[in-house]
Design an enzyme around this catalytic site. Structure first.
Site, PDB file in Angstrom:
ATOM      1  N   PHE A  85      -6.152  -0.199   5.129  1.00 43.00           N
ATOM      2  CA  PHE A  85      -4.770  -0.208   4.682  1.00 43.00           C
ATOM      3  C   PHE A  85      -4.319   1.191   4.266  1.00 43.00           C
ATOM      4  O   PHE A  85      -3.180   1.587   4.514  1.00 43.00           O
ATOM      5  CB  PHE A  85      -4.598  -1.190   3.524  1.00 43.00           C
ATOM      6  CG  PHE A  85      -5.019  -2.593   3.851  1.00 43.00           C
ATOM      7  CD1 PHE A  85      -4.960  -3.069   5.156  1.00 43.00           C
ATOM      8  CD2 PHE A  85      -5.489  -3.442   2.863  1.00 43.00           C
ATOM      9  CE1 PHE A  85      -5.353  -4.366   5.470  1.00 43.00           C
ATOM     10  CE2 PHE A  85      -5.883  -4.744   3.160  1.00 43.00           C
ATOM     11  CZ  PHE A  85      -5.808  -5.202   4.470  1.00 43.00           C
ATOM     12  N   GLU A 129       0.808  -1.219   0.000  1.00 43.89           N
ATOM     13  CA  GLU A 129       0.000   0.000   0.000  1.00 43.89           C
ATOM     14  C   GLU A 129       0.844   1.274   0.000  1.00 43.89           C
ATOM     15  O   GLU A 129       0.452   2.284  -0.600  1.00 43.89           O
ATOM     16  CB  GLU A 129      -0.949  -0.005   1.199  1.00 43.89           C
ATOM     17  CG  GLU A 129      -2.050  -1.052   1.131  1.00 43.89           C
ATOM     18  CD  GLU A 129      -1.588  -2.451   1.501  1.00 43.89           C
ATOM     19  OE1 GLU A 129      -0.452  -2.584   2.033  1.00 43.89           O
ATOM     20  OE2 GLU A 129      -2.352  -3.406   1.290  1.00 43.89           O
ATOM     21  N   ARG A 149     -19.040  -0.900  -2.826  1.00 47.64           N
ATOM     22  CA  ARG A 149     -18.741  -1.657  -4.042  1.00 47.64           C
ATOM     23  C   ARG A 149     -19.729  -2.793  -4.267  1.00 47.64           C
ATOM     24  O   ARG A 149     -20.603  -3.062  -3.434  1.00 47.64           O
ATOM     25  CB  ARG A 149     -17.300  -2.182  -3.988  1.00 47.64           C
ATOM     26  CG  ARG A 149     -16.912  -3.002  -2.765  1.00 47.64           C
ATOM     27  CD  ARG A 149     -17.305  -4.452  -2.853  1.00 47.64           C
ATOM     28  NE  ARG A 149     -16.751  -5.091  -4.033  1.00 47.64           N
ATOM     29  CZ  ARG A 149     -17.156  -6.239  -4.540  1.00 47.64           C
ATOM     30  NH1 ARG A 149     -18.157  -6.889  -3.958  1.00 47.64           N
ATOM     31  NH2 ARG A 149     -16.607  -6.765  -5.613  1.00 47.64           N
TER      32      ARG A 149
END
Length: 330
Positions: free
Chosen positions: A101, A76, A184
């Site tokens: 993250f 990340e 999502r």
């Protein structure tokens, strides 16, 4: 042979769970499709992910523009550092990972590589708040609290597919870095019934009401609208103000609605610490408005793992719990 109880069918995958109600209108992968549409009009847009393309809907973009997609692997910090470098050359990167993250692992890279030079790096964070049942390792309950203190960073907490579709091109066109709390998969569509359009930095009054005013963001706006309909059965008239942009915050619109005799309630899919409630409370205090604000938010604790319907009810985000809270305050 035993019959599976109806209640058990409400259970969802703990990792990528849906919060859509049965039969609710949804749109598939609104972020991915919106990014493809924006990229068709802007050749500078590129997409990056940290091994999570499928789980952040970035795979839609990757399939459409493989030459403009970059798989950075499970790294990340590299993801955000590379995105900043691309932005420095004039590209418009959208970098997707899970919110935990981005906020916990890669904060320094976003702060110093993108925010300090005010580069157009768009961070797309999946599983914001309580949208997964996988427990504290994946539940980004404090992401807005972490990011609100970062100078130059715009924070958007969309309600539904319409919000996401309309936000993406505006984020691409805005100056400086942005953070989008991604919903999502099959995302509910609710705001199309309220003559609504997303405007970056603006809150919108979705419905009026004489007794209570809800100020909400993210998926809690759809819960606020549903709770308002349920409260009408109890002869409680509820206004709903949707505030999808947490920073910069539309203080003017929100304070205009709060500066009344109505019960004021904030609703957010985030810890009660550092998110929408404290943003609103700060605006109220600084403006000199004398107003009590009641928060409906996640508690300041690490949450349990489990199925989302169960967790949302346990932690007060379900419609039934919202109605119960409001009736208890009146």
């Amino acid at each position: 042979m035993t019959t599976t109880p109806v209640k058990a069918r409400l259970k969802t995958s703990a990792m990528i769970a849906s919060f859509a109600d049965p039969g609710q209108k949804t749109a598939p992968a609104p972020f991915g499709h919106a990014l493809v549409k924006a990229a068709e009009e802007n050749p500078a847009i590129v997409g990056l992910t940290a091994d999570l393309g499928k789980y952040t809907d970035m795979h839609i973009f990757a399939n459409a523009f493989p030459e403009r997609f970059f798989q950075m692997g499970m790294a990340e910090q590299l993801l955000l550092g590379a995105a900043a470098g691309m932005a420095q050359t004039g590209l418009v990167p959208f970098a997707s990972t899970y919110s935990v993250f981005a906020a916990r692992r890669a904060y320094d890279f976003l702060a110093l590589d993108a925010a300090e030079p005010n580069l157009n790096v768009n961070v797309v964070g999946g599983l914001p708040g309580l949208t997964t049942g996988y427990g504290p390792s994946h539940q980004a309950t404090e992401d807005m609290a972490i990011f609100r203190g970062m100078p130059n960073l715009t924070i958007v907490d969309p309600c539904d597919s319409l919000d996401i579709e309309q936000a993406v091109p505006q984020l691409a066109a805005s100056e400086g870095p942005t953070y989008l709390r991604l919903l999502r998969g099959n995302v509910p569509t609710v705001l199309d019934e309220y003559d609504y359009t997303f405007e970056l930095g603006k809150a919108k009054v979705l419905r009026g009401g004489a007794d209570v005013v809800f100020v909400s963001s993210g998926l809690m706006t759809m819960r606020a609208l549903a709770a308002a309909k349920e409260l009408a059965k109890h002869h409680v008239d509820v206004a709903v103000v949707h505030a999808p942009t947490i920073k910069p915050f539309d203080t003017e619109t929100v304070l205009r609605e709060l500066n009344t005799d109505r019960l004021a309630v904030t609703l957010e899919n985030h810890s009660v610490v550092g998110g929408l409630f404290e943003t609103v409370a700060s605006a109220v205090v600084q403006s000199g408005v004398s107003k009590r604000v009641v928060p409906i938010a996640l508690p300041d604790e690490f949450l349990q793992a489990g199925a989302l319907p169960t967790l949302h009810d346990r932690y007060g985000l379900s419609v039934a719990r919202i109605v119960e809270k409001v009736l208890g305050e009146l």
